[in-house]
Design an enzyme around this catalytic site. Structure first.
Site, PDB file in Angstrom:
ATOM      1  N   ASP A 123      78.999  96.216  73.087  1.00 55.30           N
ATOM      2  CA  ASP A 123      79.159  95.011  72.264  1.00 55.30           C
ATOM      3  C   ASP A 123      79.157  95.449  70.798  1.00 55.30           C
ATOM      4  O   ASP A 123      78.741  96.564  70.471  1.00 55.30           O
ATOM      5  CB  ASP A 123      78.000  94.035  72.510  1.00 55.30           C
ATOM      6  CG  ASP A 123      78.392  92.578  72.223  1.00 55.30           C
ATOM      7  OD1 ASP A 123      78.519  91.796  73.191  1.00 55.30           O
ATOM      8  OD2 ASP A 123      78.572  92.231  71.038  1.00 55.30           O
ATOM      9  N   ASN A 151      85.735  92.080  78.519  1.00 57.14           N
ATOM     10  CA  ASN A 151      85.233  90.703  78.387  1.00 57.14           C
ATOM     11  C   ASN A 151      85.058  90.244  76.947  1.00 57.14           C
ATOM     12  O   ASN A 151      85.057  89.044  76.679  1.00 57.14           O
ATOM     13  CB  ASN A 151      83.892  90.634  79.143  1.00 57.14           C
ATOM     14  CG  ASN A 151      83.070  89.424  78.769  1.00 57.14           C
ATOM     15  OD1 ASN A 151      83.335  88.321  79.232  1.00 57.14           O
ATOM     16  ND2 ASN A 151      82.059  89.616  77.924  1.00 57.14           N
ATOM     17  N   TYR A 210      93.684  81.294  70.504  1.00 52.38           N
ATOM     18  CA  TYR A 210      92.936  81.612  71.728  1.00 52.38           C
ATOM     19  C   TYR A 210      93.851  81.476  72.948  1.00 52.38           C
ATOM     20  O   TYR A 210      93.880  82.345  73.826  1.00 52.38           O
ATOM     21  CB  TYR A 210      91.727  80.662  71.830  1.00 52.38           C
ATOM     22  CG  TYR A 210      90.739  81.004  72.913  1.00 52.38           C
ATOM     23  CD1 TYR A 210      89.658  81.850  72.655  1.00 52.38           C
ATOM     24  CD2 TYR A 210      90.868  80.488  74.198  1.00 52.38           C
ATOM     25  CE1 TYR A 210      88.735  82.160  73.651  1.00 52.38           C
ATOM     26  CE2 TYR A 210      89.960  80.799  75.197  1.00 52.38           C
ATOM     27  CZ  TYR A 210      88.892  81.626  74.915  1.00 52.38           C
ATOM     28  OH  TYR A 210      87.981  81.940  75.900  1.00 52.38           O
ATOM     29  N   LYS A 233      94.939  84.573  75.340  1.00 54.94           N
ATOM     30  CA  LYS A 233      94.541  84.604  76.756  1.00 54.94           C
ATOM     31  C   LYS A 233      95.760  84.602  77.686  1.00 54.94           C
ATOM     32  O   LYS A 233      95.738  85.247  78.738  1.00 54.94           O
ATOM     33  CB  LYS A 233      93.595  83.440  77.063  1.00 54.94           C
ATOM     34  CG  LYS A 233      92.243  83.531  76.342  1.00 54.94           C
ATOM     35  CD  LYS A 233      91.457  84.782  76.724  1.00 54.94           C
ATOM     36  CE  LYS A 233      90.046  84.775  76.149  1.00 54.94           C
ATOM     37  NZ  LYS A 233      89.271  85.974  76.516  1.00 54.94           N
ATOM     38  N   ILE A 280      82.292  77.415  80.223  1.00 52.78           N
ATOM     39  CA  ILE A 280      81.052  77.998  80.722  1.00 52.78           C
ATOM     40  C   ILE A 280      79.955  77.825  79.668  1.00 52.78           C
ATOM     41  O   ILE A 280      80.216  77.952  78.465  1.00 52.78           O
ATOM     42  CB  ILE A 280      81.246  79.510  81.013  1.00 52.78           C
ATOM     43  CG1 ILE A 280      82.490  79.746  81.887  1.00 52.78           C
ATOM     44  CG2 ILE A 280      79.999  80.112  81.668  1.00 52.78           C
ATOM     45  CD1 ILE A 280      82.489  79.072  83.235  1.00 52.78           C
ATOM     46  N   THR A 291      77.872  79.069  77.583  1.00 49.23           N
ATOM     47  CA  THR A 291      77.466  80.260  76.828  1.00 49.23           C
ATOM     48  C   THR A 291      77.414  79.862  75.351  1.00 49.23           C
ATOM     49  O   THR A 291      77.916  78.791  74.976  1.00 49.23           O
ATOM     50  CB  THR A 291      78.495  81.401  76.993  1.00 49.23           C
ATOM     51  OG1 THR A 291      79.676  81.037  76.256  1.00 49.23           O
ATOM     52  CG2 THR A 291      78.854  81.655  78.446  1.00 49.23           C
TER      53      THR A 291
END
Ligand code: NAP
Length: 256
Positions: free
Chosen positions: A38, A91, A157, A161, A190, A192
């Protein structure tokens, strides 16, 4: 019973938080040694601590996926640390801002594409040769439902994607017969930090949370662990005939 990833090494980018951290934990539970990567060192070290606390093995390597030299060093470090790279979960991603295409800030467009699309390209470019020279491997790119359908006010985005899904198919066509399977997982919304604290800020606005939940036929948003389970399955031999796919793990979002 042996785990799905017994004796495998798995690299996960963006693993200081959210889906990436869950992938690290589920992969370790299934027997993998995990390279946690990360830009966020503190969160990455915390993921390593959580893996070790659960009885697993992990190491943190700091890397920004938008920087070619850092990605190369990351993949080298993964191979040096654990001897081989079997699985890679690309990811790391950012949300950008919500704005219509005609008003979208160019600098945000550039950054979202650099991290979410070029980052995945750079990761695969470094991972595939290392996997090929060591007998094969599996790659899972974390795309999105916005890699499959459009979403107003998220042009960068959505474009990035969709690009990840296309790149996944190309990499699968080029490498599956040579022993490297490549798939994408496409999460719905999700819970997060990306969605709860930033982006649509669903955590701070119950009405937004309800609207987002209602977009999913299953009736609620997803959890990171649910995406991690699908991702680890794609990384494992249990999915040995699956390649070039974009698996929606989305509570039915794109079935509508
Ligand atoms: P998250 O909790 O924000 O985690 C993303 C992690 O990636 C963060 O630790 C972030 O660090 C890191 N990161 C950002 N830029 C990076 C870079 N250039 N290089 C390396 N790491 C970087 O987000 P998440 O929801 O788990 O998202 C993970 C992936 O799932 C992303 O690709 C996202 O697009 C995708 N996804 C998420 C959802 C959702 O609803 N949450 C839905 C579909 C797809 P910082 O926090 O320091 O930026």
């Amino acid at each position: 019973m042996p785990g799905l990833l017994e004796d495998k090494t798995l690299l996960a980018t963006g693993a200081a938080s959210g889906i990436g951290r869950a992938v690290a934990l589920v992969a370790a539970r299934e027997g993998a040694r995990v390279v946690v990567s990360d830009v966020a060192a503190e969160g990455g070290e915390e993921t390593v601590r959580l893996v070790e606390e659960a009885g697993g093995e992990a190491a943190f390597v700091k890397a920004d996926v938008s920087r070619a030299e850092e990605v190369e060093s990351l993949v080298d470090a993964a191979v040096e640390t654990y001897g081989r790279l079997h699985c890679a979960v690309n990811n790391a991603g950012i949300e950008g801002v919500l704005a219509p295409l005609a008003e979208y800030p160019d600098e945000v467009w550039d950054r979202v594409l650099a991290v979410n699309l070029t980052g995945v390209y750079r990761c695969m470019k470094s991972e595939i040769p290392r996997m090929l020279e060591n007998g094969g491997g599996v790659i899972v790119n974390v795309a999105s439902i916005l890699g499959l359908v459009g979403f107003a006010n998220a042009p960068a985005y959505t474009a990035a994607k969709h690009g990840v899904v296309g790149l996944t198919k190309v990499a699968a066509l080029e490498n599956s017969a040579r022993g490297v399977r490549v798939n994408a997982v496409c999460p719905g919304f999700i819970e997060t930090p990306m969605v709860m604290e930033r982006g649509v800020e669903a955590g701070a606005h119950p009405e937004v949370m309800a609207q987002i939940s209602a977009l999913h036929p299953i009736g609620h948003m997803g959890r990171s662990e649910e995406i991690a389970e699908a991702t680890v399955w794609l990384c494992s031999d249990a999915s040995s005939f699956v390649t070039g796919q974009a698996l929606a793990a989305d509570g039915g979002y794109v079935a509508q």
